[in-house]
Design a protein around this motif. Structure first.
Motif, PDB file in Angstrom:
ATOM      1  N   THR A 179      38.595  29.365  41.997  1.00  0.00           N
ATOM      2  CA  THR A 179      39.550  29.858  40.996  1.00  0.00           C
ATOM      3  C   THR A 179      39.689  28.857  39.858  1.00  0.00           C
ATOM      4  O   THR A 179      39.703  29.236  38.681  1.00  0.00           O
ATOM      5  N   TRP A 180      39.775  27.568  40.185  1.00  0.00           N
ATOM      6  CA  TRP A 180      39.820  26.542  39.135  1.00  0.00           C
ATOM      7  C   TRP A 180      38.581  26.647  38.244  1.00  0.00           C
ATOM      8  O   TRP A 180      38.680  26.592  37.017  1.00  0.00           O
ATOM      9  N   ASN A 181      37.401  26.800  38.857  1.00  0.00           N
ATOM     10  CA  ASN A 181      36.170  26.916  38.072  1.00  0.00           C
ATOM     11  C   ASN A 181      36.234  28.100  37.114  1.00  0.00           C
ATOM     12  O   ASN A 181      35.915  27.970  35.929  1.00  0.00           O
ATOM     13  N   VAL A 182      36.621  29.255  37.631  1.00  0.00           N
ATOM     14  CA  VAL A 182      36.690  30.455  36.791  1.00  0.00           C
ATOM     15  C   VAL A 182      37.636  30.221  35.615  1.00  0.00           C
ATOM     16  O   VAL A 182      37.297  30.482  34.457  1.00  0.00           O
ATOM     17  N   PHE A 183      38.821  29.703  35.901  1.00  0.00           N
ATOM     18  CA  PHE A 183      39.829  29.544  34.856  1.00  0.00           C
ATOM     19  C   PHE A 183      39.447  28.447  33.862  1.00  0.00           C
ATOM     20  O   PHE A 183      39.620  28.612  32.659  1.00  0.00           O
ATOM     21  N   SER A 184      38.929  27.329  34.348  1.00  0.00           N
ATOM     22  CA  SER A 184      38.590  26.236  33.428  1.00  0.00           C
ATOM     23  C   SER A 184      37.378  26.583  32.570  1.00  0.00           C
ATOM     24  O   SER A 184      37.323  26.216  31.389  1.00  0.00           O
ATOM     25  N   ILE A 185      36.428  27.311  33.122  1.00  0.00           N
ATOM     26  CA  ILE A 185      35.278  27.757  32.333  1.00  0.00           C
ATOM     27  C   ILE A 185      35.729  28.772  31.282  1.00  0.00           C
ATOM     28  O   ILE A 185      35.276  28.737  30.136  1.00  0.00           O
ATOM     29  N   ALA A 186      36.637  29.645  31.663  1.00  0.00           N
ATOM     30  CA  ALA A 186      37.179  30.606  30.692  1.00  0.00           C
ATOM     31  C   ALA A 186      37.805  29.864  29.512  1.00  0.00           C
ATOM     32  O   ALA A 186      37.562  30.198  28.348  1.00  0.00           O
ATOM     33  N   LYS A 187      38.593  28.852  29.802  1.00  0.00           N
ATOM     34  CA  LYS A 187      39.238  28.059  28.747  1.00  0.00           C
ATOM     35  C   LYS A 187      38.188  27.358  27.891  1.00  0.00           C
ATOM     36  O   LYS A 187      38.215  27.428  26.666  1.00  0.00           O
ATOM     37  N   ALA A 188      37.247  26.691  28.530  1.00  0.00           N
ATOM     38  CA  ALA A 188      36.249  25.892  27.810  1.00  0.00           C
ATOM     39  C   ALA A 188      35.344  26.740  26.923  1.00  0.00           C
ATOM     40  O   ALA A 188      34.914  26.284  25.863  1.00  0.00           O
ATOM     41  N   LEU A 189      35.072  27.971  27.353  1.00  0.00           N
ATOM     42  CA  LEU A 189      34.102  28.797  26.629  1.00  0.00           C
ATOM     43  C   LEU A 189      34.749  29.895  25.782  1.00  0.00           C
ATOM     44  O   LEU A 189      34.063  30.780  25.286  1.00  0.00           O
ATOM     45  N   GLY A 190      36.057  29.835  25.624  1.00  0.00           N
ATOM     46  CA  GLY A 190      36.726  30.752  24.708  1.00  0.00           C
ATOM     47  C   GLY A 190      36.914  32.168  25.203  1.00  0.00           C
ATOM     48  O   GLY A 190      37.060  33.093  24.397  1.00  0.00           O
ATOM     49  N   VAL A 191      36.925  32.355  26.518  1.00  0.00           N
ATOM     50  CA  VAL A 191      37.212  33.681  27.067  1.00  0.00           C
ATOM     51  C   VAL A 191      38.643  34.047  26.673  1.00  0.00           C
ATOM     52  O   VAL A 191      39.547  33.215  26.728  1.00  0.00           O
ATOM     53  N   LYS A 192      38.855  35.277  26.268  1.00  0.00           N
ATOM     54  CA  LYS A 192      40.145  35.698  25.719  1.00  0.00           C
ATOM     55  C   LYS A 192      41.173  36.104  26.766  1.00  0.00           C
ATOM     56  O   LYS A 192      42.372  36.029  26.518  1.00  0.00           O
ATOM     57  N   LEU A 209      49.230  31.492  34.836  1.00  0.00           N
ATOM     58  CA  LEU A 209      50.396  31.461  33.942  1.00  0.00           C
ATOM     59  C   LEU A 209      50.414  30.182  33.112  1.00  0.00           C
ATOM     60  O   LEU A 209      50.752  30.193  31.926  1.00  0.00           O
ATOM     61  N   TRP A 210      50.038  29.079  33.728  1.00  0.00           N
ATOM     62  CA  TRP A 210      49.960  27.805  33.004  1.00  0.00           C
ATOM     63  C   TRP A 210      48.919  27.884  31.883  1.00  0.00           C
ATOM     64  O   TRP A 210      49.184  27.482  30.751  1.00  0.00           O
ATOM     65  N   LEU A 211      47.738  28.411  32.199  1.00  0.00           N
ATOM     66  CA  LEU A 211      46.695  28.564  31.175  1.00  0.00           C
ATOM     67  C   LEU A 211      47.180  29.443  30.029  1.00  0.00           C
ATOM     68  O   LEU A 211      46.927  29.153  28.862  1.00  0.00           O
ATOM     69  N   CYS A 212      47.856  30.504  30.380  1.00  0.00           N
ATOM     70  CA  CYS A 212      48.371  31.436  29.385  1.00  0.00           C
ATOM     71  C   CYS A 212      49.338  30.728  28.438  1.00  0.00           C
ATOM     72  O   CYS A 212      49.219  30.834  27.214  1.00  0.00           O
ATOM     73  N   ARG A 213      50.281  29.996  29.003  1.00  0.00           N
ATOM     74  CA  ARG A 213      51.279  29.296  28.176  1.00  0.00           C
ATOM     75  C   ARG A 213      50.660  28.151  27.383  1.00  0.00           C
ATOM     76  O   ARG A 213      50.942  27.974  26.209  1.00  0.00           O
ATOM     77  N   ARG A 214      49.833  27.384  28.036  1.00  0.00           N
ATOM     78  CA  ARG A 214      49.316  26.166  27.413  1.00  0.00           C
ATOM     79  C   ARG A 214      48.194  26.421  26.413  1.00  0.00           C
ATOM     80  O   ARG A 214      48.096  25.748  25.394  1.00  0.00           O
ATOM     81  N   TYR A 215      47.327  27.390  26.720  1.00  0.00           N
ATOM     82  CA  TYR A 215      46.134  27.592  25.897  1.00  0.00           C
ATOM     83  C   TYR A 215      46.044  28.984  25.279  1.00  0.00           C
ATOM     84  O   TYR A 215      45.015  29.336  24.713  1.00  0.00           O
ATOM     85  N   ASN A 216      47.081  29.767  25.438  1.00  0.00           N
ATOM     86  CA  ASN A 216      47.131  31.093  24.822  1.00  0.00           C
ATOM     87  C   ASN A 216      45.982  32.002  25.265  1.00  0.00           C
ATOM     88  O   ASN A 216      45.398  32.722  24.459  1.00  0.00           O
ATOM     89  N   ILE A 217      45.660  31.939  26.542  1.00  0.00           N
ATOM     90  CA  ILE A 217      44.668  32.845  27.121  1.00  0.00           C
ATOM     91  C   ILE A 217      45.439  34.001  27.750  1.00  0.00           C
ATOM     92  O   ILE A 217      46.398  33.781  28.489  1.00  0.00           O
ATOM     93  N   GLY A 218      45.040  35.218  27.458  1.00  0.00           N
ATOM     94  CA  GLY A 218      45.698  36.371  28.069  1.00  0.00           C
ATOM     95  C   GLY A 218      45.533  36.319  29.583  1.00  0.00           C
ATOM     96  O   GLY A 218      44.455  36.001  30.088  1.00  0.00           O
ATOM     97  N   PHE A 219      46.607  36.617  30.302  1.00  0.00           N
ATOM     98  CA  PHE A 219      46.546  36.535  31.761  1.00  0.00           C
ATOM     99  C   PHE A 219      47.431  37.599  32.392  1.00  0.00           C
ATOM    100  O   PHE A 219      48.550  37.836  31.943  1.00  0.00           O
ATOM    101  N   ALA A 220      46.903  38.213  33.438  1.00  0.00           N
ATOM    102  CA  ALA A 220      47.689  39.124  34.273  1.00  0.00           C
ATOM    103  C   ALA A 220      47.207  38.960  35.706  1.00  0.00           C
ATOM    104  O   ALA A 220      46.031  38.674  35.946  1.00  0.00           O
TER     105      ALA A 220
END
Length: 171
Positions: free
Chosen positions: A98-111, A154-165
């Motif tokens: 899960t960390w890999n999925v989320f951190s890669i999403a952040k690093a590569l600009g996944v919306k 939720l942290w990623l969403c707040r901190r990096y403005n990535i849409g999350f549900a």
């Protein structure tokens, strides 16, 4: 149209989600450690399929880049009984994956990220009918990992403005 990567995409829920996305015009990439051809045979020609593990961050990142992924639906997980039998593997897949999925999403600009959580986040003593705002007391490694995924998202969403549900599936 957006490209959506579905981890665990050839599983029961992931394959149904893939069909629904295809019906409304999304490009779909199925990423799964074991590709279940029986569950995706009817859509195999309409999706890209990558056999890969969410613990393999290099392949996951390469896949996101190669297909220009805009959103990730994270359904890959080691289910409760298997995670209890092998806690180390449960940790690797459900926490590190899960960390890999989320951190890669952040690093590569996944919306956007959609996370498959579980009613296991409520714990074994939860009432039959639960509300989203109820206190969670997960009692299994699987349930704890689902709560972790929700909080990390939720942290990623707040901190990096990535849409999350997150959706808490139950049986």
């Amino acid at each position: 149209m957006w490209t959506v990567l579905i981890t665990g995409g050839s599983g029961f829920i992931g394959s149904h989600v893939a069909r629904a996305l295809i019906r409304v015009g999304y490009n779909v990439v199925i990423y799964d450690v074991v590709v279940n051809d029986k569950l995706i045979k009817d859509i195999r020609g309409n999706v890209a399929v990558v056999q890969g593990d969410v613990t393999d961050s290099a392949l996951l990142a390469e896949t996101v880049k190669k297909y220009g992924v805009n959103a990730i639906m994270h359904y890959a997980a080691l289910l409760s009984a298997a995670a209890e039998r092998n806690p180390y593997q449960g940790f690797k897949v459900n926490f590190e994956g899960t960390w890999n999925v989320f951190s890669i999403a952040k690093a590569l600009g996944v919306k956007a990220i959609i996370f498959a959580s579980s009613a296991a986040a409520y714990g074994l003593k939860a009432p039959e009918f639960v509300r989203e705002d109820m206190y969670t007391v997960p009692e299994t490694l699987y349930g704890i990992s689902k709560q972790y995924g929700e909080m990390l998202g939720l942290w990623l969403c707040r901190r990096y403005n990535i849409g999350f549900a997150a959706f808490r599936y139950g049986s």
